[in-house]
Design an enzyme around this catalytic site. Structure first.
Site, PDB file in Angstrom:
ATOM      1  N   ARG A  23      51.324  38.789  45.484  1.00 26.89           N
ATOM      2  CA  ARG A  23      50.192  37.838  45.584  1.00 26.89           C
ATOM      3  C   ARG A  23      48.883  38.452  45.099  1.00 26.89           C
ATOM      4  NH1 ARG A  23      51.192  33.277  49.331  1.00 26.89           N
ATOM      5  NH2 ARG A  23      53.246  32.671  48.653  1.00 26.89           N
ATOM      6  N   ARG A  27      43.927  34.109  46.882  1.00 26.20           N
ATOM      7  CA  ARG A  27      42.667  33.619  47.450  1.00 26.20           C
ATOM      8  C   ARG A  27      41.725  34.697  47.943  1.00 26.20           C
ATOM      9  NH1 ARG A  27      45.955  29.663  51.126  1.00 26.20           N
ATOM     10  NH2 ARG A  27      47.339  31.411  50.704  1.00 26.20           N
ATOM     11  N   ARG A  36      40.829  28.354  40.562  1.00 28.52           N
ATOM     12  CA  ARG A  36      41.608  27.332  41.258  1.00 28.52           C
ATOM     13  C   ARG A  36      40.778  26.061  41.435  1.00 28.52           C
ATOM     14  NH1 ARG A  36      42.569  26.630  47.015  1.00 28.52           N
ATOM     15  NH2 ARG A  36      44.401  25.329  47.239  1.00 28.52           N
ATOM     16  N   ASP A  73      55.090  29.426  41.339  1.00 29.92           N
ATOM     17  CA  ASP A  73      55.529  29.408  42.731  1.00 29.92           C
ATOM     18  C   ASP A  73      57.034  29.194  42.773  1.00 29.92           C
ATOM     19  OD1 ASP A  73      54.151  29.292  45.569  1.00 29.92           O
ATOM     20  OD2 ASP A  73      55.898  27.982  45.623  1.00 29.92           O
ATOM     21  N   TYR A 150      63.265  25.563  52.283  1.00 31.72           N
ATOM     22  CA  TYR A 150      62.158  24.624  52.071  1.00 31.72           C
ATOM     23  C   TYR A 150      62.675  23.242  51.677  1.00 31.72           C
ATOM     24  CZ  TYR A 150      58.942  28.565  52.380  1.00 31.72           C
ATOM     25  OH  TYR A 150      58.232  29.647  52.833  1.00 31.72           O
TER      26      TYR A 150
HETATM   27  O1  CP3 Z   1      52.493  37.160  43.717  1.00 32.60           O
HETATM   28  C1  CP3 Z   1      51.803  36.560  42.867  1.00 32.60           C
HETATM   29  O2  CP3 Z   1      50.600  36.833  42.657  1.00 32.60           O
HETATM   30  C2  CP3 Z   1      52.487  35.546  41.968  1.00 32.60           C
HETATM   31  C3  CP3 Z   1      52.478  34.198  42.345  1.00 32.60           C
HETATM   32  C4  CP3 Z   1      53.271  33.749  43.556  1.00 32.60           C
HETATM   33  C5  CP3 Z   1      52.820  32.702  44.405  1.00 32.60           C
HETATM   34  N1  CP3 Z   1      53.810  32.399  45.275  1.00 32.60           N
HETATM   35  C6  CP3 Z   1      51.513  32.035  44.305  1.00 32.60           C
HETATM   36  C7  CP3 Z   1      51.018  31.295  45.473  1.00 32.60           C
HETATM   37  C8  CP3 Z   1      54.535  34.129  44.013  1.00 32.60           C
HETATM   38  C9  CP3 Z   1      55.442  35.250  43.531  1.00 32.60           C
HETATM   39  C10 CP3 Z   1      54.872  33.259  45.093  1.00 32.60           C
HETATM   40  C11 CP3 Z   1      56.156  33.312  45.804  1.00 32.60           C
HETATM   41  C12 CP3 Z   1      56.369  32.423  46.953  1.00 32.60           C
HETATM   42  N2  CP3 Z   1      55.923  31.143  47.135  1.00 32.60           N
HETATM   43  C13 CP3 Z   1      57.194  32.756  48.040  1.00 32.60           C
HETATM   44  C14 CP3 Z   1      57.992  34.033  48.177  1.00 32.60           C
HETATM   45  C15 CP3 Z   1      57.162  35.196  48.563  1.00 32.60           C
HETATM   46  C16 CP3 Z   1      56.597  35.127  49.943  1.00 32.60           C
HETATM   47  O3  CP3 Z   1      55.356  35.078  50.046  1.00 32.60           O
HETATM   48  O4  CP3 Z   1      57.373  35.187  50.911  1.00 32.60           O
HETATM   49  C17 CP3 Z   1      57.190  31.667  48.932  1.00 32.60           C
HETATM   50  C18 CP3 Z   1      57.901  31.582  50.263  1.00 32.60           C
HETATM   51  C19 CP3 Z   1      56.385  30.647  48.339  1.00 32.60           C
HETATM   52  C20 CP3 Z   1      56.135  29.272  48.859  1.00 32.60           C
HETATM   53  C21 CP3 Z   1      54.713  29.066  49.158  1.00 32.60           C
HETATM   54  N3  CP3 Z   1      53.725  28.987  48.194  1.00 32.60           N
HETATM   55  C22 CP3 Z   1      54.114  28.909  50.421  1.00 32.60           C
HETATM   56  C23 CP3 Z   1      54.866  28.956  51.736  1.00 32.60           C
HETATM   57  C24 CP3 Z   1      52.756  28.736  50.210  1.00 32.60           C
HETATM   58  C25 CP3 Z   1      51.718  28.427  51.252  1.00 32.60           C
HETATM   59  C26 CP3 Z   1      51.325  29.635  52.010  1.00 32.60           C
HETATM   60  C27 CP3 Z   1      50.084  30.241  51.426  1.00 32.60           C
HETATM   61  O5  CP3 Z   1      50.052  31.468  51.222  1.00 32.60           O
HETATM   62  O6  CP3 Z   1      49.143  29.456  51.228  1.00 32.60           O
HETATM   63  C28 CP3 Z   1      52.525  28.837  48.806  1.00 32.60           C
HETATM   64  C29 CP3 Z   1      51.220  28.739  48.126  1.00 32.60           C
HETATM   65  C30 CP3 Z   1      50.861  29.819  47.154  1.00 32.60           C
HETATM   66  N4  CP3 Z   1      51.700  30.375  46.235  1.00 32.60           N
HETATM   67  C31 CP3 Z   1      49.567  30.396  46.995  1.00 32.60           C
HETATM   68  C32 CP3 Z   1      49.655  31.315  45.938  1.00 32.60           C
HETATM   69  C33 CP3 Z   1      48.551  32.144  45.347  1.00 32.60           C
HETATM   70  C34 CP3 Z   1      48.332  30.015  47.759  1.00 32.60           C
HETATM   71  C35 CP3 Z   1      47.935  28.655  47.271  1.00 32.60           C
HETATM   72  C36 CP3 Z   1      46.483  28.414  47.130  1.00 32.60           C
HETATM   73  O7  CP3 Z   1      45.827  28.933  46.185  1.00 32.60           O
HETATM   74  O8  CP3 Z   1      46.011  27.622  47.948  1.00 32.60           O
END
Ligand code: CP3
Length: 342
Positions: A23, A27, A36, A73, A150
């Site tokens: 990540r 944010r 964003r 994602d 999910y």
């Molecule tokens: O790592 C990186 O920088 C690359 C991008 C990336 C994102 N999600 C961007 C993201 C990667 C590799 C993921 C993987 C992901 N997404 C996983 C597996 C890894 C983990 O964290 O366990 C999972 C379970 C998801 C599903 C997901 N996406 C959830 C549950 C959420 C909401 C929780 C949160 O952190 O807000 C997301 C949103 C998400 N994916 C964000 C980002 C940067 C935040 C969204 C935002 O900008 O509001």
């Protein structure tokens, strides 16, 4: 000269471990929040190739990480398979649910995902042009079990209860869903590689809730199938597997999955993992992401401890899970300086 991450993935022990962060585009960075806002919302950012490439590059410019990870994602694949997907601000993802054989029939075949995912492949292409020569580009997908949790629940769940319930009550539908995701993931990662991804990572964030034979059948076997299929098509592309929460089941996973690297969460100590997991090949991890919030001496001493524990074998420094929005960008710099000894 070969990129440091690729050298570690090939089994080389390096004097300083290469470093990136789960990540890393997120944010906690003001420049991410600005882009964003420009995109409108999270999914619009994922599907806007120019802006998705921009946020991928931001942490590379700021910190000079050794790898970048494609901005996308794991839930874009279910959407490409025909599930509805939206994000509720402050809460997380929501999806239309798959809990019956009829729901499953409404999804598209695994081969029909590429039109929908074309913007992701375009992001990879832009990145492979624009990244610095020394930076490795990592593509990724969710592991079938994690993606299924999910799709079945329609949202994130603390215990993956709905997915465990479907597994118990209608195993045929559960396994058919996992197979569909597995096939889609093979094609999806393959296209990312063809577009320029140099490494791929499989995120199994909820592997830890699979116990006993379930762990073997629904975490190890799908990851092994994906890895074998990718290796058949792209023998030179390393695979990182991240079965988060595997605990003592991390032992032997390099071989069982066929992965070049096993990523570790912070539920295992680096000393234990060096003795029991790194013996099988390259490991990645595993500083607790809370240190990016709290910083200070504890961050420095924990970082040193991990670098020291893994110094006898191939290691890529990373966190044990994604950095959180409340992290301080200066703590990230402190971690990098500590790893690089500067
Ligand atoms: O790592 C990186 O920088 C690359 C991008 C990336 C994102 N999600 C961007 C993201 C990667 C590799 C993921 C993987 C992901 N997404 C996983 C597996 C890894 C983990 O964290 O366990 C999972 C379970 C998801 C599903 C997901 N996406 C959830 C549950 C959420 C909401 C929780 C949160 O952190 O807000 C997301 C949103 C998400 N994916 C964000 C980002 C940067 C935040 C969204 C935002 O900008 O509001």
């Amino acid at each position: 000269m070969t990129k440091t991450i690729l050298r570690a993935l090939a089994g080389e022990t390096l004097p300083t471990p290469p470093i990136w962060m789960m990540r890393q585009a997120g944010r906690y960075l003001p420049e991410y929040r600005a882009t964003r806002a420009e995109a409108g919302d999270f999914l619009s950012l994922c599907y806007n190739s120019e802006l998705a490439a921009e946020v991928t590059l931001q942490p590379i410019r700021r910190y000079g990480f050794d790898a970048s990870i494609l901005f996308a994602d794991i839930l874009l694949l279910p959407q490409a398979l025909g599930a509805d997907l939206w994000f509720v601000t402050g809460e997380g993802p929501r999806l239309s649910t798959v809990t019956t054989a009829d729901d499953l029939k409404k999804l598209k075949p695994a081969t029909d995902i590429h039109d929908h995912l074309a913007p992701v492949y375009e992001t990879v292409k832009i990145l492979s042009r624009e990244l610095p020569d020394e930076t490795t580009l990592i593509g990724f997908a969710g592991a079938p079990w994690t993606v299924a949790t999910y799709m079945i629940a329609g949202q994130g769940t603390p215990d993956q209860g709905p997915a465990h319930a479907l597994k118990a009550e209608d195993k045929a539908t559960f396994e058919a869903l996992l197979d569909l995701i597995t096939d889609g993931t093979i094609d999806y990662l393959s296209k990312q590689i063809e577009a320029g991804a140099e490494v791929v990572k499989i995120f199994d964030s909820w592997a830890g809730s699979l116990k006993g034979d379930d762990f073997v059948n629904y975490a190890v076997k799908p990851a092994a199938k994906i890895t074998a299929a990718l290796k058949a098509r792209h023998p030179d592309t390393p695979v990182i597997a991240f079965p988060r929460g595997a605990g003592d089941k991390y032992v032997g996973l390099h071989e069982a999955i066929g992965a070049d690297c096993i990523a570790l969460d912070d539920g295992v100590t680096a000393d234990w993992a060096a003795a029991n997991v790194q013996t099988g090949g390259c490991v990645q991890g595993n500083l607790a992401s809370s240190h990016m919030v709290t910083g200070g001496d504890a961050l420095v001493s924990e970082t040193r401890k991990i670098v020291d524990a893994f110094k006898g074998g191939p290691h890529i420094f990373n966190l044990g899970h994604g950095i959180t929005p409340d992290a301080d960008p200066e703590n990230v710099q402190l971690m990098i300086d500590t790893v690089r000894g500067s």
